[in-house]
Design a protein around this motif. Structure first.
Motif, PDB file in Angstrom:
ATOM      1  N   ILE A  24      -7.688 -50.608 -81.377  1.00 13.56           N
ATOM      2  CA  ILE A  24      -7.186 -49.197 -82.392  1.00 13.56           C
ATOM      3  C   ILE A  24      -7.870 -50.098 -84.180  1.00 13.56           C
ATOM      4  O   ILE A  24      -6.943 -50.660 -84.171  1.00 13.56           O
ATOM      5  CB  ILE A  24      -7.556 -48.340 -82.419  1.00 13.56           C
ATOM      6  N   ALA A  43      -7.265 -48.698 -87.428  1.00 15.61           N
ATOM      7  CA  ALA A  43      -6.176 -48.033 -88.054  1.00 15.61           C
ATOM      8  C   ALA A  43      -6.495 -48.614 -89.475  1.00 15.61           C
ATOM      9  O   ALA A  43      -6.541 -47.401 -90.421  1.00 15.61           O
ATOM     10  CB  ALA A  43      -5.085 -48.270 -88.171  1.00 15.61           C
ATOM     11  N   PRO A  84      -8.343 -37.309 -90.313  1.00 18.36           N
ATOM     12  CA  PRO A  84      -7.697 -36.541 -89.370  1.00 18.36           C
ATOM     13  C   PRO A  84      -6.645 -37.249 -88.425  1.00 18.36           C
ATOM     14  O   PRO A  84      -6.637 -38.350 -89.364  1.00 18.36           O
ATOM     15  CB  PRO A  84      -9.074 -35.934 -88.709  1.00 18.36           C
ATOM     16  N   GLY A  96      -4.325 -39.654 -87.120  1.00 24.57           N
ATOM     17  CA  GLY A  96      -4.928 -40.904 -86.196  1.00 24.57           C
ATOM     18  C   GLY A  96      -6.080 -41.936 -87.039  1.00 24.57           C
ATOM     19  O   GLY A  96      -6.837 -42.430 -87.003  1.00 24.57           O
ATOM     20  N   LYS A 141      -3.085 -42.622 -92.259  1.00 28.10           N
ATOM     21  CA  LYS A 141      -3.214 -42.238 -93.505  1.00 28.10           C
ATOM     22  C   LYS A 141      -2.031 -43.120 -93.675  1.00 28.10           C
ATOM     23  O   LYS A 141      -1.592 -44.195 -94.543  1.00 28.10           O
ATOM     24  CB  LYS A 141      -3.205 -41.239 -93.169  1.00 28.10           C
ATOM     25  N   THR A 142      -1.131 -42.614 -92.476  1.00 31.41           N
ATOM     26  CA  THR A 142       0.228 -43.223 -92.822  1.00 31.41           C
ATOM     27  C   THR A 142       0.346 -45.345 -92.602  1.00 31.41           C
ATOM     28  O   THR A 142       1.370 -45.797 -93.529  1.00 31.41           O
ATOM     29  CB  THR A 142       0.926 -43.077 -91.081  1.00 31.41           C
ATOM     30  N   THR A 143      -0.588 -45.907 -91.508  1.00 28.75           N
ATOM     31  CA  THR A 143      -0.691 -46.827 -91.785  1.00 28.75           C
ATOM     32  C   THR A 143      -1.092 -47.835 -93.358  1.00 28.75           C
ATOM     33  O   THR A 143      -0.266 -48.730 -93.796  1.00 28.75           O
ATOM     34  CB  THR A 143      -2.061 -47.023 -91.090  1.00 28.75           C
ATOM     35  N   HIS A 167      -3.318 -33.762 -94.439  1.00 25.45           N
ATOM     36  CA  HIS A 167      -4.641 -33.453 -94.080  1.00 25.45           C
ATOM     37  C   HIS A 167      -4.440 -31.032 -94.051  1.00 25.45           C
ATOM     38  O   HIS A 167      -4.761 -30.990 -93.958  1.00 25.45           O
ATOM     39  CB  HIS A 167      -4.954 -33.944 -92.857  1.00 25.45           C
TER      40      HIS A 167
HETATM   41  N1  LIG Z   1       2.582 -49.169 -83.873  1.00 21.29           N
HETATM   42  C1  LIG Z   1       1.399 -48.374 -83.546  1.00 21.29           C
HETATM   43  N2  LIG Z   1       1.031 -49.293 -82.302  1.00 21.29           N
HETATM   44  C2  LIG Z   1      -0.479 -48.458 -82.087  1.00 21.29           C
HETATM   45  N3  LIG Z   1      -1.091 -48.294 -82.440  1.00 21.29           N
HETATM   46  C3  LIG Z   1      -0.369 -47.727 -83.347  1.00 21.29           C
HETATM   47  C4  LIG Z   1       0.753 -48.315 -84.039  1.00 21.29           C
HETATM   48  N4  LIG Z   1       0.720 -46.813 -85.313  1.00 21.29           N
HETATM   49  C5  LIG Z   1      -0.942 -46.587 -84.997  1.00 21.29           C
HETATM   50  N5  LIG Z   1      -1.272 -46.633 -84.635  1.00 21.29           N
HETATM   51  C6  LIG Z   1      -3.159 -46.534 -83.932  1.00 21.29           C
HETATM   52  O1  LIG Z   1      -3.380 -46.492 -85.361  1.00 21.29           O
HETATM   53  C7  LIG Z   1      -4.229 -45.606 -85.308  1.00 21.29           C
HETATM   54  C8  LIG Z   1      -3.737 -44.959 -87.233  1.00 21.29           C
HETATM   55  O2  LIG Z   1      -2.225 -44.231 -87.459  1.00 21.29           O
HETATM   56  P1  LIG Z   1      -1.638 -43.516 -88.368  1.00 21.29           P
HETATM   57  O3  LIG Z   1      -0.699 -43.563 -87.854  1.00 21.29           O
HETATM   58  O4  LIG Z   1      -1.968 -44.164 -89.538  1.00 21.29           O
HETATM   59  O5  LIG Z   1      -3.209 -42.094 -88.571  1.00 21.29           O
HETATM   60  P2  LIG Z   1      -2.621 -40.893 -89.313  1.00 21.29           P
HETATM   61  O6  LIG Z   1      -3.795 -40.458 -89.797  1.00 21.29           O
HETATM   62  O7  LIG Z   1      -1.444 -40.847 -90.016  1.00 21.29           O
HETATM   63  O8  LIG Z   1      -2.033 -40.174 -88.314  1.00 21.29           O
HETATM   64  P3  LIG Z   1      -1.240 -39.023 -88.699  1.00 21.29           P
HETATM   65  O9  LIG Z   1      -2.007 -37.428 -89.055  1.00 21.29           O
HETATM   66  O10 LIG Z   1      -1.057 -38.008 -87.065  1.00 21.29           O
HETATM   67  O11 LIG Z   1       0.122 -38.953 -88.877  1.00 21.29           O
HETATM   68  C9  LIG Z   1      -4.177 -44.573 -84.966  1.00 21.29           C
HETATM   69  O12 LIG Z   1      -5.229 -44.156 -83.528  1.00 21.29           O
HETATM   70  C10 LIG Z   1      -2.865 -44.859 -84.047  1.00 21.29           C
HETATM   71  O13 LIG Z   1      -2.351 -44.446 -83.028  1.00 21.29           O
END
Ligand SMILES: Nc1ncnc2c1ncn2[C@@H]1O[C@H](COP(=O)(O)OP(=O)(O)OP(=O)(O)O)[C@@H](O)[C@H]1O
Ligand SMILES: [Mg+2]
Lengths: 230, 409
Positions: free
Chosen positions: A20, A22, A41, A43, A46-48, A202
């Motif tokens: 994936i 990220a 949306p 996944g 953002k958090t990453t 979001h």
């Molecule tokens: N520790 C991890 N191990 C495996 N996959 C991860 C991990 N952290 C994030 N992902 C994957 O990386 C992608 C981005 O995740 P992220 O948490 O950054 O999304 P997000 O935009 O913050 O989502 P949300 O709105 O649900 O918080 C997603 O597909 C998530 O499943």
């Protein structure tokens, strides 16, 4: 001067058989005093991205600069110091220390920063007033509403006047009125103290406060617009 | 109160029952340790003091080989002037000369084989408790009077009483026939069966005449007040020995080899038990702190994200443990101290104690004494091991990754 600069960030997570992405070649510059919303949306990455900017997680490749200083190659201890001194974090929820009161939660980080007790107490009292929690100083998190808890977390993040505040879905657990109040507070801090804000969300209402809106999808930046804040 | 200390304190009381259980284990073991150690060391002191101060003394000057063979002719020459000059040199009265012989003692009705000690009447009471234990009559008077004191059991066996005459028959230093008629002036009751049944004392002057000692004797006995200064006194006495005469200075351990061995054996078995107790407590602390760290993973993740290092969090965990340990130490020391103090007044006996008591001249009831050492040594060791047990949970925090930790619920 740029507060945050990301150059070609990539981060791949492996989930079972699948890779994936990220973060997929993400580059951004955020000027000092910026008020930026990251929207995607679930996944979308953002958090990453926020975690990478805050030095909580390392990207697989790419470079990150905070206030001109490269941080992606710093040690754990240096990163902790960076977060302690220069960055304020607000997380989605459950992020207070449950056994400490509102004021003590705010004081705690200052204590670690080495602020003397007297000044600590004064600053904590002032900042709690500022976020609209006057009189609730001695409440524990369990005795406060979600909105009040989130304000304490904000107070804690901004009390030592960091240059940069990173907020990851700060309004996710708040009703719309409280969410508006929090965003007003962020905007005020941004205008008065020139603090740079990067807010992942979001929530459409939150986005409407932003001066700049960055949209992501599947780890890529798909849109980057400067807008008139609401 | 300091904020970090407040945090640690409140963290402890998140699970009051668990904290109390762990603290309770510490309090229990600390109480037990305080009491057991007070009892144990009190007993050793009594064993040493009673055995040594009763008669043997802390040091003795003897002829080489006398200790093992006890031959009449292994003597210390001019023993009275020697004792006199040592008393002057060391400015103490707690030094006395003695001679030892074995003899047959006869009353009108019966005869028994006994030990006859020639003692200096005016100094013997400074090195032995026997003169103070006279229950009938008085202690010996003039140095050449034909007087004897005997134990209560011997008096019963011989069917004699104060004022009666006894005949002593034995052999002198040169092997010749020795005999005397002496008057019973005192009967002692030491409570030690051996002494009361087969020990007698006569004045040293008389002893030297009867047994053809020619001014000599067998022991110069020292009471050092306690066992602490013995080694130093021994070397001083060694340097004061008259030149030209072959003499040795034995300390109490050489004179009573069973004593130290008995103490050592008892100590090692006791410390083995204490060790197990301490390790059990340490594991209970390890378990508690490991649980408390694991269940706070999310919280630790957050504060690490705010910039706290694992080292700082580890110190918090150690502080929490130290508070818990201090609580256990204080409560345990107080409780143990109170119990020990109370039993120190009321007295205490345990099954199997009679055996030791009989062997080492101990009273049948025991009065343990509280001291700073007995009060703190056990709890201090428990405290130390408690802290050690928290090191592993504290170090585990270094493995924590803030993002992953925050994901934990
Ligand atoms: N520790 C991890 N191990 C495996 N996959 C991860 C991990 N952290 C994030 N992902 C994957 O990386 C992608 C981005 O995740 P992220 O948490 O950054 O999304 P997000 O935009 O913050 O989502 P949300 O709105 O649900 O918080 C997603 O597909 C998530 O499943
Ligand atoms: Mg997210």
């Amino acid at each position: 001067m740029t507060a945050v600069r990301c150059v070609d960030l990539c981060k791949t997570y492996r989930q079972g058989e699948e890779d994936i992405k990220a973060l997929d070649h993400v580059s951004i510059d955020i000027a000092e005093g910026g008020f930026v919303c990251l929207s995607a949306p679930s996944g979308g990455g953002k958090t990453t991205l926020l975690n990478a900017i805050g030095g909580l997680d390392k990207p697989d490749s790419g470079e990150i600069y905070i206030a001109g200083r490269r941080i992606d190659n710093l040690s754990k201890g240096e990163l902790a110091e960076l977060r302690l001194r220069q960055i304020g974090f607000v997380f989605q929820a459950f992020n207070l220390i449950p056994v400490l009161t509102a004021r003590e939660n705010v004081e705690f980080v200052m204590q670690v920063q080495g602020v003397p007790a007297g000044e600590r107490q004064k600053l904590a009292g002032e900042i709690l007033d500022e976020v609209g929690l006057a009189g609730l100083d001695d409440r524990r998190p369990a005795d406060m509403s979600g909105g009040q808890q989130q304000r304490v977390a904000v107070a804690r993040a901004i009390v030592s006047r960091p240059e940069l505040v990173l907020a990851d879905e700060p309004t996710a657990n708040l009703d719309s009125k409280t969410a508006d109040g929090l965003m007003e507070l962020f905007r005020e801090l941004n205008e008065h103290h020139h603090t740079t804000f990067v807010i992942a969300t979001h929530d459409k209402r939150v986005m409407s406060y932003a001066k700049r809106l960055i949209r992501m999808l599947d780890g890529r930046i798909v849109d980057d617009i400067v807008q008139d804040a609401a | 109160m300091n904020l970090v200390f407040r945090l640690a304190w409140r963290n402890l009381w998140r699970h009051p029952r668990r904290t109390w259980l762990t603290t309770g284990a510490m309090v229990f073991s600390n109480t037990l340790l305080v009491f057991m150690i007070a009892l144990q060391f009190g007993m050793y002191d009594l064993m040493i003091d009673n055995t040594l101060q009763a008669f043997t003394g802390h040091l003795q000057i003897q002829a080489p080989g006398y200790k093992d063979d006890q031959k009449m002719r292994q003597t210390v020459a001019d023993i009275v002037p020697l004792a006199e000059s040592l008393r002057a040199e060391l400015t103490t009265a707690s030094i006395a000369a003695r001679g030892t012989a074995f003899a047959l003692v006869s009353s009108e009705e019966r005869s028994y084989g006994i030990a006859v000690f020639g003692v200096e009447p005016e100094f013997e009471s400074n090195v032995s408790t026997i003169p103070g234990l006279i229950s009938k009559g008085r202690f010996l008077g003039a140095s050449d009077a034909a007087e004897i004191i005997i134990g209560a059991a011997l008096a019963r066996n011989l069917r004699v009483d104060l004022g009666d005459e006894l005949t002593l028959l034995g052999s002198g230093r040169d092997g010749s026939f020795a005999a005397a008629v002496v008057n019973i002036v005192g009967i002692f009751d030491s409570g030690v069966a051996d002494f009361d049944r087969s020990m007698t004392e006569i004045p040293l002057g008389l002893f030297q005449d009867v047994f053809y000692m020619n001014g000599s004797g067998h022991h110069v006995v020292f009471d050092a007040g306690g066992i602490d200064g013995v080694a130093e006194l021994q070397s001083r006495v060694g340097s004061l020995l008259p030149p030209g005469q072959d003499l040795v200075v034995h300390d109490w351990d050489a004179l009573q080899p069973g004593l130290k061995q008995a103490i050592k054996a008892d100590m090692s078995s006791a410390f083995f038990m204490y060790g197990i107790l301490v390790i059990l407590v340490a594991f209970s602390v390890l378990n508690t702190q490991l649980m408390s760290v694991l269940e706070r993973t999310h919280e630790f993740g957050i504060v690490m994200s705010l910039g706290l290092t694992p080292g700082r969090l580890g110190r918090l965990v150690l502080l929490e443990t130290a508070i818990m340990g201090a609580l256990g130490l204080i409560l345990g020391a107080i409780l143990g101290g109170v119990i020990t103090f109370w039993l120190g007044i009321r007295g205490f006996a345990y099954p199997g104690m009679e055996e030791l008591a009989a062997k080492f001249n101990l009273p049948a009831r025991f009065f343990p004494q509280v001291s700073a050492m007995t009060l703190l040594i056990g709890p201090a060791v428990v405290f130390l091991f408690t802290l050690l047990a928290a090191v592993y949970p504290a170090l585990r925090l270094h493995r924590l990754h803030p993002v992953e930790a925050m994901r934990a619920v």
